[in-house]
Design an enzyme around this catalytic site. Sequence first.
Site, short mmCIF file in Angstrom:
data_model
loop_
_atom_site.label_atom_id
_atom_site.label_comp_id
_atom_site.label_asym_id
_atom_site.label_seq_id
_atom_site.Cartn_x
_atom_site.Cartn_y
_atom_site.Cartn_z
N HIS A 100 0.88 -1.13 -0.12
CA HIS A 100 -0.12 -0.08 0.05
C HIS A 100 1.11 1.24 -0.05
O HIS A 100 1.23 1.81 1.08
CB HIS A 100 -1.08 0.01 1.28
CG HIS A 100 -2.17 -0.77 1.07
ND1 HIS A 100 -3.09 -0.44 0.04
CD2 HIS A 100 -2.89 -1.82 1.52
CE1 HIS A 100 -4.16 -1.18 -0.03
NE2 HIS A 100 -3.95 -2.02 0.82
N ASP A 105 -4.80 2.16 2.13
CA ASP A 105 -5.04 1.55 3.39
C ASP A 105 -5.48 2.47 4.32
O ASP A 105 -6.30 2.25 5.34
CB ASP A 105 -3.91 0.72 3.91
CG ASP A 105 -2.53 1.63 3.94
OD1 ASP A 105 -2.43 2.75 3.25
OD2 ASP A 105 -1.70 1.12 4.51
N TYR A 296 -9.02 9.24 -17.24
CA TYR A 296 -10.46 9.65 -16.59
C TYR A 296 -10.23 11.24 -16.72
O TYR A 296 -9.49 11.99 -16.92
CB TYR A 296 -10.01 9.48 -15.10
CG TYR A 296 -9.49 8.14 -14.80
CD1 TYR A 296 -10.35 7.04 -15.13
CD2 TYR A 296 -8.43 7.88 -13.94
CE1 TYR A 296 -10.06 5.69 -15.00
CE2 TYR A 296 -8.16 6.56 -13.70
CZ TYR A 296 -8.76 5.44 -14.19
OH TYR A 296 -8.54 4.29 -13.84
N GLU A 371 0.69 8.06 11.72
CA GLU A 371 -0.74 7.55 12.06
C GLU A 371 -1.78 8.32 12.67
O GLU A 371 -3.05 8.09 12.57
CB GLU A 371 -0.59 6.15 12.75
CG GLU A 371 0.34 5.17 12.24
CD GLU A 371 1.85 5.31 12.41
OE1 GLU A 371 2.33 5.74 13.22
OE2 GLU A 371 2.43 5.20 11.27
#
Length: 400
Positions: A100, A105, A296, A371
């Site tokens: 990841h 994640d 896109y 985190e």
Amino acid sequence: MKVDFYQKAKEAEEEIKRYYTHLHKHPELSGQEYQTQEWILSQLKQWGVECRTCADTGVYAIIRSGKPGYTIAFRADMDALPIQEQTGLSWSSEENGVMHACGHDAHMTVLLGCIRILHENREQLYGNIVFLFQPSEEHQGGAARMIVDGAMKTPKPDLIVAFHVWPQRAGTITCMSGPVMAQPDAFSIELIGKGGHGATPHICRNPIPAMAALINAIGNITANDISAQETAVVNICRIRCGEKYNIIAEKGYLEGTIRTYDTKVREEIIRRLKKLTTSIADAWEIEGSYYMDSGYPATINNKTAACWAAEILKKEIPEVEILTEGEPSMLGEDFSCYGTVCPSLFLRLGCWKEDEKRHFPLHSSCFEIEESILLDGIAAFCILASAFSEKGFERINEKY
């Protein structure tokens, strides 16, 4: 009673960290997110959240308040990249050659934390809150498949929001209006001459000189044909021609990318590429063919939504610095597909750790996040969900 969503996220911090480490340790490539899907569904069903599979390996979930209001959707991408992780984290990827490295994640973790907290406080909500765990953002057009599979219907969202972790200081969220990500088109050019021995160029038609002339001409497109007020990239990234030093190849190939925000600018670049291909091929008396693989659409933040979200977040989450200006990126994002259905808002969640030696770009084998930003993202999503589901986009337009 008003809910303090940041405090709710803090109270669930250990559990949220568990979601993140699990997802980071078990990455899956585009179109292969079956175990990730199964794990997410198990969490949602455990909490009693209405959910179903979507787009083969994706997940659709919804919280229906049962009270009149509006519908807001949130999206998180699920897929990982074919990269061998080198972070040294204790929760490093357990899948060889898969990582990841783009923060998906973290995106899934934020969405899971948001769902859990909103579901526990659903009596405070209005309207509907939709959650999209989307596969295949990196490849295979997962967003378009989610739409085809009904993710944006019954109820149709009035606004859709997404985060992307971003290489900027942790504790910041960028909420900018206008262009955020470019349209990433791919093109290839084939030049066909006449092969032969390197000692007899006069009876051959070597495509290499024509390739060189074409590369130089393409390099001048943005300087000569596009206004300095516009932003665009035209870049040759791959060249293929020949197998041996003394053999003139018959064919040569150029491959590259176009990155734009504006449709007219994109069309002008494509027109010039086609014209240069044929004119330079003619000048060197060879054949030239141009091929296009459209990407896109550009990701353009709705101005009204961006202004509204910035004001709400500045007021409700003082723990995070809300930035309203940023440099648009030339990277591509299929989140733009949802913007063809309803107004969209793509936010940047600053993720860099304090230690500058641990600052790595997206898609790096050493990429990691701070985190604590997971709590910032969860609180922000919860705040926007609560505010929008009650007041909706119509009232926003009245003010902005």
